[in-house]
Design a protein around this motif. Structure first.
Motif, short mmCIF file in Angstrom:
data_model
loop_
_atom_site.label_atom_id
_atom_site.label_comp_id
_atom_site.label_asym_id
_atom_site.label_seq_id
_atom_site.Cartn_x
_atom_site.Cartn_y
_atom_site.Cartn_z
N SER A 1 41.27 50.28 65.19
CA SER A 1 40.23 49.29 65.50
C SER A 1 40.69 47.88 65.13
CB SER A 1 38.96 49.59 64.70
OG SER A 1 39.19 49.33 63.32
N GLY A 2 39.97 46.92 65.68
CA GLY A 2 40.21 45.53 65.32
C GLY A 2 39.85 45.27 63.87
N THR A 3 38.82 45.93 63.40
CA THR A 3 38.42 45.76 62.01
C THR A 3 39.58 46.13 61.08
OG1 THR A 3 36.12 46.19 62.56
CG2 THR A 3 36.76 46.55 60.27
N ASN B 1 42.15 43.35 61.00
CA ASN B 1 41.75 42.24 60.14
C ASN B 1 41.90 42.59 58.66
OD1 ASN B 1 41.10 40.29 62.02
ND2 ASN B 1 38.91 40.74 62.04
N HIS C 1 34.18 37.16 61.82
CA HIS C 1 33.84 38.58 61.91
C HIS C 1 33.92 39.30 60.56
CE1 HIS C 1 34.09 42.80 63.27
NE2 HIS C 1 33.45 42.40 64.34
N GLU D 1 32.25 43.60 58.77
CA GLU D 1 33.30 44.53 58.34
C GLU D 1 32.94 45.22 57.03
OE1 GLU D 1 37.22 42.73 59.01
OE2 GLU D 1 36.58 42.07 61.00
N GLU E 1 39.65 32.68 64.79
CA GLU E 1 39.13 33.73 65.68
C GLU E 1 39.13 33.20 67.12
OE1 GLU E 1 35.70 35.93 63.98
OE2 GLU E 1 34.73 35.60 65.92
N ASN F 1 33.39 34.87 68.49
CA ASN F 1 32.31 35.78 68.87
C ASN F 1 30.94 35.13 68.63
OD1 ASN F 1 30.41 37.88 68.94
ND2 ASN F 1 31.80 39.39 68.07
N ASP G 1 42.60 36.34 64.59
CA ASP G 1 41.80 37.46 65.08
C ASP G 1 41.65 37.22 66.58
OD1 ASP G 1 39.61 38.83 66.14
OD2 ASP G 1 38.44 38.76 64.29
N ALA H 1 40.65 39.26 68.94
CA ALA H 1 39.86 40.32 69.58
C ALA H 1 39.69 40.04 71.08
CB ALA H 1 38.50 40.46 68.90
N ARG H 2 39.36 38.77 71.40
CA ARG H 2 39.17 38.38 72.81
C ARG H 2 40.16 37.28 73.21
NH1 ARG H 2 34.15 39.33 70.81
NH2 ARG H 2 33.03 41.10 71.72
N TRP I 1 46.29 39.85 66.51
CA TRP I 1 46.02 41.15 67.14
C TRP I 1 45.11 40.97 68.33
CZ3 TRP I 1 40.97 43.01 67.37
CH2 TRP I 1 40.03 42.41 66.50
N ASP J 1 42.21 43.27 70.76
CA ASP J 1 41.39 44.48 70.84
C ASP J 1 41.50 45.05 72.25
OD1 ASP J 1 39.50 46.46 70.25
OD2 ASP J 1 38.39 45.07 68.97
N THR K 1 39.47 47.47 73.20
CA THR K 1 38.18 48.11 73.49
C THR K 1 37.07 47.13 73.84
OG1 THR K 1 37.33 48.05 71.23
CG2 THR K 1 38.76 49.89 71.78
N LYS K 2 37.40 45.85 73.95
CA LYS K 2 36.35 44.89 74.35
C LYS K 2 36.43 44.75 75.87
CE LYS K 2 35.03 44.13 70.08
NZ LYS K 2 35.36 43.13 69.08
#
Ligand SMILES: *Cc1c(COP(=O)(O)O)cnc(C)c1O
Length: 355
Positions: free
Chosen positions: A66-68, A71, A92, A97, A144, A148, A177, A179-180, A203, A205, A207-208
């Motif tokens: 996971s992204g978590t 991080n 995030h 988290e 980030e 988000n 981060d 993620a996106r 990193w 993600d 899964t987004k």
């Protein structure tokens, strides 16, 4: 906590994590070559890591659940207990988290107030602690991309370069981060590696908006990835025939990056319809990617009750991110038409309920 799929949900804008693997992605998963990931012997995982390291301009990468975990591992590699990470207040790790920064890495979070999550280099400079026996020591600067809780706001390359420059000047590590990150790439036209080049770790993600069912990939230099691997093992994140899920990630990178632009168009459409209601505080021009966050300032408005009614009466699911604040996220499993219907439902409910 709901443990079963909610049958009331017709149009799901709760998050871009709602995406389900497509037929093409499932076929790629079924056909994946596999091996023991923990031993570095899964060829599909290795390809995924190689691919992502290349996209992000780093020496190496590690596949994580996971992204978590990306991080939390980055925090623990870059900081010793008691040291500080400088991060925007929307970050995030602060909100989502499970208290990981203090429980796992033992770090202090020094939060600063950016503009929709984007802060300036001089704010970092002011936040860096003096070398003094009374002060926690600054170790890491955190960005980030996209933000988000900043409504999917994108850092511009110039802003990133200035922040990274200050981090270097003070001998701090820098983490992204991402993620996106690819939403920012599509929205700004800047490449992923241009955004990530100054960071020690970054990193993405899977899964987004990219639509894979599991996983994130953390990249950095060899030394960083070696340390990250030890924590992955220690925290129980090592896997076995993980090529099955890594194949979904590779498929996502090959098929689902360019199309993120469609989600951005849908989010803008959503914002334009919703903003037409007089109580909605939202400038559609600020919607750059796939996240729309808006407030309803009316004294009788309660975001949780409203979101429940929206789901019960219209089958539209959004998330609540503040007492009067709603978030909607577009993604590959909702069409423009569905997004338009959802926005209109929201406006209708507001008109009926908030007078
Ligand atoms: C979703 C998200 C994460 C965590 O990723 P998971 O894969 O859900 O663990 C971290 N940072 C940001 C900005 C996110 O949106």
């Amino acid at each position: 906590m709901n443990l079963t799929p909610n049958p009331k949900v017709r149009i799901d804008l709760i998050s871009d994590t709602a995406t389900k693997p497509s037929a093409g992605m499932r076929a790629a998963m079924a056909a994946a070559e596999v091996g023991d990931e923990q031993r570095g012997e899964d060829p599909t995982v290795n390809s995924l890591c190689y691919e992502v390291a290349g996209l992000l301009g780093k020496e190496a990468a590690v596949f994580l659940p996971s992204g978590t975990m990306c991080n939390e591992i980055a925090l623990a590699v870059h900081c010793r207990p008691g040291e500080e990470v400088i991060m925007d207040a929307t970050g995030h790790p602060i909100h989502f988290e499970g208290g990981g920064p203090s429980a796992l890495a033992g770090v202090m979070v020094h939060s600063i107030q950016g503009n929709r999550g984007v802060f300036q280099a001089n704010q970092v400079e002011r936040a860096v602690r003096p070398i003094h026996r009374h002060s926690p020591q600054s170790a890491l600067v955190w960005v980030e991309q996209t933000v988000n809780l900043g409504g999917g706001h994108c850092w511009r390359l110039g802003e990133i370069d200035e922040v990274v420059e200050v981090a270097r000047q003070y001998g701090l590590a820098a983490h992204m981060d991402g993620a996106r990150l690819f939403n920012a790439v599509i929205a700004t036209g800047t490449s992923a590696s241009s955004f990530s080049t100054g960071f020690d770790s970054v990193w993405i993600d899977l899964t987004k908006g990219l639509g894979a069912p599991v996983g994130a990939v953390l990249a950095g230099n060899m030394e960083f990835i070696d340390s990250a691997w030890r924590l992955k093992q220690r925290w129980g994140g090592a896997m076995r025939q993980a090529g099955v899920i890594a194949a979904a990630g590779l498929y996502a990178l090959n098929h689902n990056i360019e199309r993120l632009g469609e989600d951005h168009i849908a989010a803008k459409l959503f914002a334009e319809i919703v903003a037409s209601h007089p109580y909605v505080e939202l400038d559609p021009d600020t919607v750059e990617t796939n996240i729309v966050i808006f407030e309803i300032s009316h004294p009788e408005f309660d975001a949780s009750t409203f979101a429940e009614s929206l789901l019960a009466q219209y089958g539209v699911r959004v998330s609540v991110v503040g007492p009067k604040t709603i978030r909607a996220v577009t993604h590959l499993d909702v069409s423009n038409e569905a997004v338009r219907v959802a926005a209109q439902a929201l406006v209708d409910l507001l008109t009926n309920q908030v007078k």
